[in-house]
Design a protein around this motif. Structure first.
Motif, short mmCIF file in Angstrom:
data_model
loop_
_atom_site.label_atom_id
_atom_site.label_comp_id
_atom_site.label_asym_id
_atom_site.label_seq_id
_atom_site.Cartn_x
_atom_site.Cartn_y
_atom_site.Cartn_z
N ILE A 79 0.83 -1.24 0.07
CA ILE A 79 -0.02 0.37 -0.06
C ILE A 79 0.93 1.18 0.07
N PRO A 80 0.78 2.17 -0.97
CA PRO A 80 1.71 3.21 -1.14
C PRO A 80 1.59 4.23 0.29
N PRO A 81 2.76 4.71 0.59
CA PRO A 81 2.84 5.65 1.70
C PRO A 81 2.17 6.92 1.46
N ILE A 82 1.95 7.73 2.47
CA ILE A 82 1.26 8.85 2.29
C ILE A 82 2.29 9.96 1.26
N SER A 83 3.36 9.79 1.57
CA SER A 83 4.35 10.39 0.84
C SER A 83 4.35 10.37 -0.84
N THR A 84 3.89 9.02 -1.07
CA THR A 84 3.42 8.78 -2.76
C THR A 84 2.45 9.69 -3.05
N CYS A 85 1.60 9.67 -2.39
CA CYS A 85 0.26 10.30 -2.81
C CYS A 85 0.59 11.87 -2.84
N MET A 86 1.28 12.25 -1.93
CA MET A 86 1.67 13.85 -1.76
C MET A 86 2.56 14.23 -2.80
N THR A 87 3.28 13.10 -3.65
CA THR A 87 4.16 13.56 -5.00
C THR A 87 3.28 14.57 -5.87
N CYS A 88 1.90 14.05 -6.03
CA CYS A 88 1.18 15.21 -6.75
C CYS A 88 0.26 15.77 -5.70
N HIS A 89 -0.26 15.48 -4.70
CA HIS A 89 -1.36 16.09 -4.07
C HIS A 89 -0.92 17.25 -3.13
N SER A 90 0.43 17.37 -2.95
CA SER A 90 1.18 18.52 -2.46
C SER A 90 0.90 19.81 -3.26
N GLN A 91 0.42 19.40 -4.74
CA GLN A 91 0.35 20.50 -5.57
C GLN A 91 -1.05 20.67 -6.14
N LEU A 92 -1.66 19.62 -6.33
CA LEU A 92 -2.99 19.52 -6.82
C LEU A 92 -4.14 19.08 -5.92
N PHE A 93 -5.10 19.82 -6.15
CA PHE A 93 -6.37 19.64 -5.35
C PHE A 93 -6.13 19.83 -3.74
N THR A 94 -5.41 20.67 -3.26
CA THR A 94 -4.78 20.64 -1.92
C THR A 94 -6.10 20.94 -0.77
N ASP A 95 -7.06 21.61 -1.39
CA ASP A 95 -8.13 22.13 -0.66
C ASP A 95 -9.34 21.52 -0.90
N ALA A 96 -9.41 20.33 -1.60
CA ALA A 96 -10.64 19.45 -1.98
C ALA A 96 -10.90 18.73 -0.65
N PRO A 97 -12.31 19.19 -0.11
CA PRO A 97 -12.59 18.38 1.13
C PRO A 97 -12.53 16.84 1.11
N VAL A 98 -12.62 16.24 -0.11
CA VAL A 98 -12.64 14.70 -0.06
C VAL A 98 -11.09 14.39 0.27
N LEU A 99 -10.00 15.17 0.18
CA LEU A 99 -8.71 14.97 0.40
C LEU A 99 -8.49 15.34 1.92
N LYS A 100 -8.94 15.82 2.60
CA LYS A 100 -8.66 16.46 3.78
C LYS A 100 -8.09 15.16 4.86
N PRO A 101 -8.71 14.02 5.08
CA PRO A 101 -8.01 12.89 5.49
C PRO A 101 -6.62 12.81 5.15
N LEU A 102 -6.37 12.98 3.65
CA LEU A 102 -5.07 12.41 3.20
C LEU A 102 -4.00 13.50 3.72
N ILE A 103 -4.58 14.85 3.56
CA ILE A 103 -3.73 16.08 3.86
C ILE A 103 -3.49 15.88 5.50
N ASP A 104 -4.41 15.73 6.22
CA ASP A 104 -4.37 15.72 7.81
C ASP A 104 -3.48 14.60 8.17
N SER A 105 -3.14 13.40 7.43
CA SER A 105 -2.33 12.49 7.79
C SER A 105 -1.05 12.70 7.42
N TRP A 106 -0.90 13.57 6.20
CA TRP A 106 0.44 14.08 5.92
C TRP A 106 1.11 14.93 7.04
N LYS A 107 0.04 15.80 7.61
CA LYS A 107 0.66 16.95 8.67
C LYS A 107 0.98 16.30 9.59
N THR A 108 0.03 15.32 10.24
CA THR A 108 0.25 14.83 11.48
C THR A 108 1.02 13.68 11.89
#
Length: 215
Positions: A79-108
């Protein structure tokens, strides 16, 4: 002649047999619950983030190995680590509500808890890497996952289903360079499969040995 057993012995014997029966039935039910996949076929599995293989694979053309990096070398696809997801999503759709759990996981640093779509019981040995090395395509087990907005299981993973492939592997083999091409179709599967069985050194005489999957 004196009575060998007390009058209550028959009652105790019956209760003992009944208790033993209940233990056996309970053990069988527990075993069945442990080895039965909780998800129905073709039923989308709920996830903390509704990841779409269709969007990432079909629309964006991302190769399976970008996220499942260990699929060719490990028994577990990974299962890819969050860092793999953030390769793209640190720049794309960062404010999308559906991605909030992903962003929160990366920050915390608190990992997301993904729900398994495919689950084999502990007594079954399965290795992703050997299947890929022998030319079994992703689509054979995962179906057209590139067309799934939400991931779902498409095969039963029952023993009968697995053995069906092991009895006649030539029906499912493909060139190694086509393993990750979900849309690939052979012109003559039987002829190709017979050739690949020889080329890959697959010993069809041992493909249904119990020890192959139960070690």
């Amino acid at each position: 002649m004196g009575q060998i057993f007390p009058p209550s012995f028959g009652l105790y014997a019956k209760l003992t047999l009944l208790g033993a029966l209940l233990v056996v039935v309970g053990a069988c039910l527990a075993w069945r619950g442990a080895v039965t996949d909780p998800h129905r076929l073709d039923e989308p599995v709920s996830q903390p983030v509704p990841f779409s293989h269709k969007h990432h694979v079909d629309d964006d053309g991302i190769d399976c190995r970008f996220c499942h990096s260990s699929v060719e070398t490990s028994s577990f696809a990974g299962i890819p680590p969050i860092s793999t997801c953030m390769t793209c999503h640190s720049q794309l759709f960062t404010d999308a509500p559906v991605l909030k759990p992903l962003i929160d996981s990366w920050k915390t640093g608190v990992p997301l808890r993904w729900n398994r779509v495919y689950q084999l019981p502990d007594f079954v040995y399965f290795n992703h890497s050997i299947h890929i090395a022998k030319g079994v395509g992703c689509v054979s087990c995962h179906g057209r996952i590139d067309r799934m907005p939400l991931t779902r299981r498409v095969v039963s993973l029952s023993m009968d289903w697995c053995v069906n492939c092991h009895r006649d592997p030539q029906k499912f083999l493909r060139p190694r360079e086509e393993v990750f091409d979900l849309a690939w179709q052979p012109k003559d599967q039987q002829t190709l499969g017979d050739k690949l069985v020889r080329e890959y050194g697959i010993d069809t005489r041992r493909m249904t040995d119990c020890s192959l999957c139960h070690r």
